[in-house]
Design an enzyme around this catalytic site. Structure first.
Site, PDB file in Angstrom:
ATOM      1  N   PHE A  25       0.835  -1.215   0.000  1.00  0.00           N
ATOM      2  CA  PHE A  25       0.000   0.000   0.000  1.00  0.00           C
ATOM      3  C   PHE A  25       0.866   1.261   0.000  1.00  0.00           C
ATOM      4  O   PHE A  25       0.895   2.010  -0.977  1.00  0.00           O
ATOM      5  CB  PHE A  25      -0.917  -0.056   1.229  1.00  0.00           C
ATOM      6  CG  PHE A  25      -1.510   1.263   1.629  1.00  0.00           C
ATOM      7  CD1 PHE A  25      -1.462   1.694   2.946  1.00  0.00           C
ATOM      8  CD2 PHE A  25      -2.117   2.086   0.681  1.00  0.00           C
ATOM      9  CE1 PHE A  25      -2.016   2.914   3.323  1.00  0.00           C
ATOM     10  CE2 PHE A  25      -2.681   3.306   1.046  1.00  0.00           C
ATOM     11  CZ  PHE A  25      -2.614   3.713   2.369  1.00  0.00           C
ATOM     12  N   ILE A  26       1.596   1.505   1.099  1.00  0.00           N
ATOM     13  CA  ILE A  26       2.411   2.723   1.168  1.00  0.00           C
ATOM     14  C   ILE A  26       3.516   2.636   0.118  1.00  0.00           C
ATOM     15  O   ILE A  26       3.791   3.599  -0.612  1.00  0.00           O
ATOM     16  CB  ILE A  26       2.995   2.911   2.586  1.00  0.00           C
ATOM     17  CG1 ILE A  26       1.873   2.987   3.625  1.00  0.00           C
ATOM     18  CG2 ILE A  26       3.872   4.163   2.643  1.00  0.00           C
ATOM     19  CD1 ILE A  26       2.341   3.023   5.074  1.00  0.00           C
ATOM     20  N   THR A  82       6.429   2.741  12.646  1.00  0.00           N
ATOM     21  CA  THR A  82       5.048   3.063  13.005  1.00  0.00           C
ATOM     22  C   THR A  82       4.959   3.673  14.398  1.00  0.00           C
ATOM     23  O   THR A  82       5.796   3.384  15.255  1.00  0.00           O
ATOM     24  CB  THR A  82       4.202   1.773  12.976  1.00  0.00           C
ATOM     25  OG1 THR A  82       2.935   2.025  13.578  1.00  0.00           O
ATOM     26  CG2 THR A  82       4.873   0.653  13.772  1.00  0.00           C
ATOM     27  N   ASP A  83       3.912   4.462  14.613  1.00  0.00           N
ATOM     28  CA  ASP A  83       3.750   5.085  15.942  1.00  0.00           C
ATOM     29  C   ASP A  83       3.293   4.052  16.978  1.00  0.00           C
ATOM     30  O   ASP A  83       3.240   4.325  18.171  1.00  0.00           O
ATOM     31  CB  ASP A  83       2.767   6.265  15.872  1.00  0.00           C
ATOM     32  CG  ASP A  83       1.352   5.826  15.510  1.00  0.00           C
ATOM     33  OD1 ASP A  83       0.449   6.689  15.500  1.00  0.00           O
ATOM     34  OD2 ASP A  83       1.127   4.614  15.224  1.00  0.00           O
ATOM     35  N   GLU A  84       2.973   2.847  16.491  1.00  0.00           N
ATOM     36  CA  GLU A  84       2.527   1.821  17.443  1.00  0.00           C
ATOM     37  C   GLU A  84       3.641   1.362  18.380  1.00  0.00           C
ATOM     38  O   GLU A  84       3.390   0.776  19.420  1.00  0.00           O
ATOM     39  CB  GLU A  84       1.975   0.608  16.680  1.00  0.00           C
ATOM     40  CG  GLU A  84       0.633   0.898  16.054  1.00  0.00           C
ATOM     41  CD  GLU A  84       0.027  -0.346  15.440  1.00  0.00           C
ATOM     42  OE1 GLU A  84      -0.462  -0.222  14.313  1.00  0.00           O
ATOM     43  OE2 GLU A  84       0.050  -1.418  16.069  1.00  0.00           O
ATOM     44  N   TYR A 132       3.018  -7.284  16.285  1.00  0.00           N
ATOM     45  CA  TYR A 132       3.381  -6.422  15.142  1.00  0.00           C
ATOM     46  C   TYR A 132       4.248  -5.259  15.614  1.00  0.00           C
ATOM     47  O   TYR A 132       5.370  -5.087  15.145  1.00  0.00           O
ATOM     48  CB  TYR A 132       2.133  -5.877  14.452  1.00  0.00           C
ATOM     49  CG  TYR A 132       2.421  -4.621  13.643  1.00  0.00           C
ATOM     50  CD1 TYR A 132       1.942  -3.381  14.040  1.00  0.00           C
ATOM     51  CD2 TYR A 132       3.207  -4.692  12.501  1.00  0.00           C
ATOM     52  CE1 TYR A 132       2.230  -2.245  13.314  1.00  0.00           C
ATOM     53  CE2 TYR A 132       3.496  -3.559  11.763  1.00  0.00           C
ATOM     54  CZ  TYR A 132       3.004  -2.323  12.190  1.00  0.00           C
ATOM     55  OH  TYR A 132       3.299  -1.193  11.458  1.00  0.00           O
ATOM     56  N   SER A 133       3.722  -4.499  16.594  1.00  0.00           N
ATOM     57  CA  SER A 133       4.463  -3.280  16.982  1.00  0.00           C
ATOM     58  C   SER A 133       5.766  -3.641  17.686  1.00  0.00           C
ATOM     59  O   SER A 133       6.763  -2.927  17.592  1.00  0.00           O
ATOM     60  CB  SER A 133       3.578  -2.387  17.866  1.00  0.00           C
ATOM     61  OG  SER A 133       3.056  -3.114  18.961  1.00  0.00           O
ATOM     62  N   LYS A 137       8.249  -4.248  14.999  1.00  0.00           N
ATOM     63  CA  LYS A 137       8.701  -2.976  14.405  1.00  0.00           C
ATOM     64  C   LYS A 137       9.643  -2.252  15.377  1.00  0.00           C
ATOM     65  O   LYS A 137      10.652  -1.682  14.973  1.00  0.00           O
ATOM     66  CB  LYS A 137       7.510  -2.092  14.065  1.00  0.00           C
ATOM     67  CG  LYS A 137       6.669  -2.577  12.902  1.00  0.00           C
ATOM     68  CD  LYS A 137       7.434  -2.630  11.596  1.00  0.00           C
ATOM     69  CE  LYS A 137       7.686  -1.252  11.003  1.00  0.00           C
ATOM     70  NZ  LYS A 137       8.411  -1.335   9.712  1.00  0.00           N
ATOM     71  N   ASN A 146     -12.842   5.459  15.950  1.00  0.00           N
ATOM     72  CA  ASN A 146     -13.193   4.511  14.881  1.00  0.00           C
ATOM     73  C   ASN A 146     -14.635   4.712  14.434  1.00  0.00           C
ATOM     74  O   ASN A 146     -14.951   4.627  13.248  1.00  0.00           O
ATOM     75  CB  ASN A 146     -12.975   3.085  15.362  1.00  0.00           C
ATOM     76  CG  ASN A 146     -11.501   2.808  15.605  1.00  0.00           C
ATOM     77  OD1 ASN A 146     -10.627   3.495  15.066  1.00  0.00           O
ATOM     78  ND2 ASN A 146     -11.210   1.811  16.428  1.00  0.00           N
TER      79      ASN A 146
HETATM   80  C1  LIG Z   1      -9.997  -3.957  10.599  1.00  0.00           C
HETATM   81  C2  LIG Z   1     -10.809  -3.338  11.710  1.00  0.00           C
HETATM   82  C3  LIG Z   1     -10.219  -2.449  12.598  1.00  0.00           C
HETATM   83  N1  LIG Z   1     -10.964  -1.913  13.606  1.00  0.00           N
HETATM   84  C4  LIG Z   1     -10.357  -0.945  14.534  1.00  0.00           C
HETATM   85  C5  LIG Z   1      -9.047  -1.408  15.144  1.00  0.00           C
HETATM   86  C6  LIG Z   1      -8.266  -0.129  15.292  1.00  0.00           C
HETATM   87  O1  LIG Z   1      -8.607   0.530  16.520  1.00  0.00           O
HETATM   88  C7  LIG Z   1      -8.742   0.734  14.139  1.00  0.00           C
HETATM   89  C8  LIG Z   1      -7.771   0.688  12.980  1.00  0.00           C
HETATM   90  O2  LIG Z   1      -7.501  -0.694  12.733  1.00  0.00           O
HETATM   91  P1  LIG Z   1      -6.372  -1.068  11.649  1.00  0.00           P
HETATM   92  O3  LIG Z   1      -6.133  -2.543  11.767  1.00  0.00           O
HETATM   93  O4  LIG Z   1      -6.785  -0.532  10.333  1.00  0.00           O
HETATM   94  O5  LIG Z   1      -5.104  -0.242  12.092  1.00  0.00           O
HETATM   95  P2  LIG Z   1      -4.362  -0.220  13.536  1.00  0.00           P
HETATM   96  O6  LIG Z   1      -4.859  -1.289  14.422  1.00  0.00           O
HETATM   97  O7  LIG Z   1      -4.468   1.134  14.055  1.00  0.00           O
HETATM   98  O8  LIG Z   1      -2.876  -0.513  13.143  1.00  0.00           O
HETATM   99  C9  LIG Z   1      -2.294   0.207  12.085  1.00  0.00           C
HETATM  100  O9  LIG Z   1      -1.566   1.258  12.711  1.00  0.00           O
HETATM  101  C10 LIG Z   1      -0.598   1.866  11.856  1.00  0.00           C
HETATM  102  C11 LIG Z   1       0.152   2.988  12.570  1.00  0.00           C
HETATM  103  C12 LIG Z   1       0.325   0.826  11.346  1.00  0.00           C
HETATM  104  O10 LIG Z   1       1.499   0.742  11.680  1.00  0.00           O
HETATM  105  C13 LIG Z   1      -0.365  -0.201  10.532  1.00  0.00           C
HETATM  106  O11 LIG Z   1       0.559  -1.174  10.099  1.00  0.00           O
HETATM  107  C14 LIG Z   1      -1.460  -0.830  11.362  1.00  0.00           C
HETATM  108  O12 LIG Z   1      -0.795  -1.662  12.317  1.00  0.00           O
HETATM  109  O13 LIG Z   1     -10.002   0.174  13.738  1.00  0.00           O
HETATM  110  C15 LIG Z   1     -12.317  -2.222  13.757  1.00  0.00           C
HETATM  111  O14 LIG Z   1     -12.980  -1.725  14.667  1.00  0.00           O
HETATM  112  N2  LIG Z   1     -12.894  -3.091  12.872  1.00  0.00           N
HETATM  113  C16 LIG Z   1     -12.189  -3.674  11.862  1.00  0.00           C
HETATM  114  O15 LIG Z   1     -12.756  -4.481  11.104  1.00  0.00           O
END
Ligand SMILES: Cc1cn([C@H]2C[C@H](O)[C@@H](COP(=O)(O)OP(=O)(O)O[C@H]3O[C@@H](C)C(=O)[C@@H](O)[C@H]3O)O2)c(=O)[nH]c1=O
Length: 524
Positions: free
Chosen positions: A12-13, A133-135, A158-159, A162, A257
């Site tokens: 993606f990025i 990542t900020d994680e 994951y974090s 990283k 979210n």
């Molecule tokens: C996929 C999904 C996520 N979520 C929530 C989890 C989280 O709080 C928010 C975003 O989830 P995501 O999995 O998209 O992303 P997130 O959990 O914030 O993690 C991301 O952070 C950035 C900085 C990275 O480094 C990425 O690689 C990725 O790890 O949405 C849901 O509620 N429902 C869903 O179906």
């Protein structure tokens, strides 16, 4: 024209960055393994561009990385290749350690060796930009933001992987003076994001009238950075960032979210009107284990030092992103060819059911599913104490009957060198891959009548994935040292080499001696 090696450039990025750099006048060598999230359809518009050189390969293949750096006389590396989805890291953390930690290590080793060979002037200009990542900073409460000096407190595999890679990058600057720069970004969104992440997943589910699965309360907060803004920041840091430094990159767009999901639904309802609002499908589902509550980035250092600011507002970015997914159904379809259709991942901390076979290389757990009948993988356990470590191999009470060893040998294989493909008529090989070094192991089933006859299976084993492997007669096998250092392999066959007193014919078909052999060591 400067040349940049971008890893993960079919992701993606990565694919957005490759396009951004080429438009800015760079030549880009794009190394990507093409796992589930790597997609050549994201680079279609660059297929004929002479300044885009795509190479399918693994960042853990240090020899390949070093060869690419020399072959294309690279001026910089931007390392984006990573397993990036928190939910997948809960289900199968092994891939994250291998790609994110060992992969970054191999990248650093290759870059270090290449950088040392550069002229004084070229080495002054060389940069290794590591995208993180900020994680790594962990989770925030209702207030505060991450700065470049916030301590690391990663909460997911994951974090943590990283964070480990970031520490390695720092150590290569502090110890070897490698000119590294590390960046920490907040949540990216925009075109070409694999639809496992929140925004593309909710967009497609809203359009398709599916459940909109909100984890827990939906009150978790993320800062949203449009991928175009992230790319402009990365190029600025590449060109003007301070060596040995780190930079936070944020979108200054914190949203819960639920706010994000409602913004998506509003746009979908505008673009695809229907009699029911798409938000009616919002469903609160089981929360993610260890779910970070809030991320927030303070990007004032990047802004004050290099004058960067995000340019895409969240409201406009969401509208553009939702309409992009609606306008690119073929791209969406291409992401589903590898088996992911939006199913929930990582719901329980011990879930192993989430493992998706994203490519021909299967993730190895403790006892992996055998690629072919008769081939037995076992994860090796290192028993460590202050003296060192010990690994048990091939206990008689655990080996399948008929495979009992009658001899053993150890071999060293130099970086980049392969052994095989070989085949035995009567002998089983009982390999031990536990390092030093990582090997890509290739297996082909050449047993007539076998249900997997003609199938090929590759996997990386060794230091980063210690495995014993029993290879029965009729399964062709080869292995290649993909590390930058000599590798060791152990074998305890169940037949004597050349029989009693070494007086018999050797039971071995050496396929590598046959120019036209169908058993080719291709890496993907
Ligand atoms: C996929 C999904 C996520 N979520 C929530 C989890 C989280 O709080 C928010 C975003 O989830 P995501 O999995 O998209 O992303 P997130 O959990 O914030 O993690 C991301 O952070 C950035 C900085 C990275 O480094 C990425 O690689 C990725 O790890 O949405 C849901 O509620 N429902 C869903 O179906």
């Amino acid at each position: 024209m400067k040349t940049v090696l971008v890893t993960g450039g079919a992701g993606f990025i990565g694919s957005n960055l490759v396009r951004h750099l080429i438009r800015a006048g760079y030549r880009v060598v794009n190394l990507d393994k093409l796992t589930y999230a790597g997609n050549l359809a994201s680079l279609k518009d660059l297929e004929q561009d002479e300044n885009h050189i795509f190479v399918q390969g693994d960042v853990c293949d240090g020899m390949l990385v070093l060869e690419l750096l020399h072959r294309y006389d690279c001026d910089a590396v931007i390392n984006l290749a990573a397993e990036s989805h928190v939910d997948r890291s809960i289900g199968s953390p092994g891939m994250f350690v291998r790609t994110n930690v060992v992969g970054t290590f191999e990248m650093l080793e290759a870059a270090r060796e290449y950088w040392h060979a550069l002229s004084e002037e070229r080495s002054q200009g060389f940069r290794f930009v590591h995208v993180s990542t900020d994680e790594v900073f962990g989770s925030l409460g209702d207030s505060g933001s991450f700065t470049e000096s916030t301590p690391f407190q990663p909460n997911s595999p994951y974090s943590a992987s990283k964070a480990a890679s970031d520490h390695l990058v720092r150590s290569y600057h502090e110890t070897f003076a490698l000119p590294t720069i590390t960046t920490h970004c907040s949540n990216n969104y925009g075109p070409y994001q694999f639809p496992e992440k929140l925004i593309p997943l909710m967009t497609l589910h809203a359009v398709e009238g599916k459940q909109l699965p909100v984890y827990g309360t939906g009150l978790n907060v993320r800062d949203w950075l449009h991928v175009e803004d992230h790319c402009s920041a990365l190029r600025l840091i590449l060109e003007s960032g301070r060596i040995g430094d780190t930079y936070n990159i944020g979108g200054d767009a914190e949203r819960s979210n639920l706010e994000v999901v409602h913004a998506i639904c509003q746009t979908v309802d505008e673009l695809c009107p229907s009699d029911q609002p798409s938000s009616k499908n919002i469903q609160y589902v089981r929360d993610r284990p260890g779910h970070d509550f809030r991320y927030s980035i303070d990007a004032s250092k990047l802004s004050s030092e290099l004058g960067w600011k995000p340019s895409v507002s969240f409201e406009q970015g969401i509208k553009d992103t939702v309409s992009w997914y609606l306008s690119n159904p073929d791209w969406v379809t291409s992401t589903r060819e590898k088996g992911y259709h939006g199913q929930r991942l990582g719901t329980s901390a011990n879930s192993m059911t989430d493992q998706l076979t994203q490519s021909t290389e299967r993730e190895l757990g403790s006892t992996v599913d055998k690629p072919f009948d008769g081939v037995v993988f076992e994860q090796l356990t290192q028993y460590t104490d202050d003296r060192g470590w010990l690994i048990e191999l091939y206990r008689n009470d655990e080996i399948p009957i008929g495979n009992e060893p009658v001899m053993a040998y150890v071999s060293q294989t130099m970086p980049g060198v392969s052994r095989g493909p070989h085949e035995h008529v009567d002998q089983s090989d009982l390999f031990g891959f536990f390092g030093p070094g990582d090997f890509r192991l290739y297996l082909w089933d050449s047993r007539e009548g076998s249900p997997t006859f003609g199938e090929r299976f590759t996997v990386v084993v060794g230091e980063s994935n210690p495995q014993s492997v029993i290879v029965p007669p009729g399964v062709v096998h080869a292995y290649k040292n993909i590390s930058l250092r000599p590798g060791i392999v152990f074998n305890a066959p169940n037949r004597l080499y050349a029989g009693e007193g070494k007086k018999e014919a050797v039971d071995e078909i050496r396929h590598e001696d046959n120019q036209g052999t169908p058993y080719q060591l291709v890496d993907a």
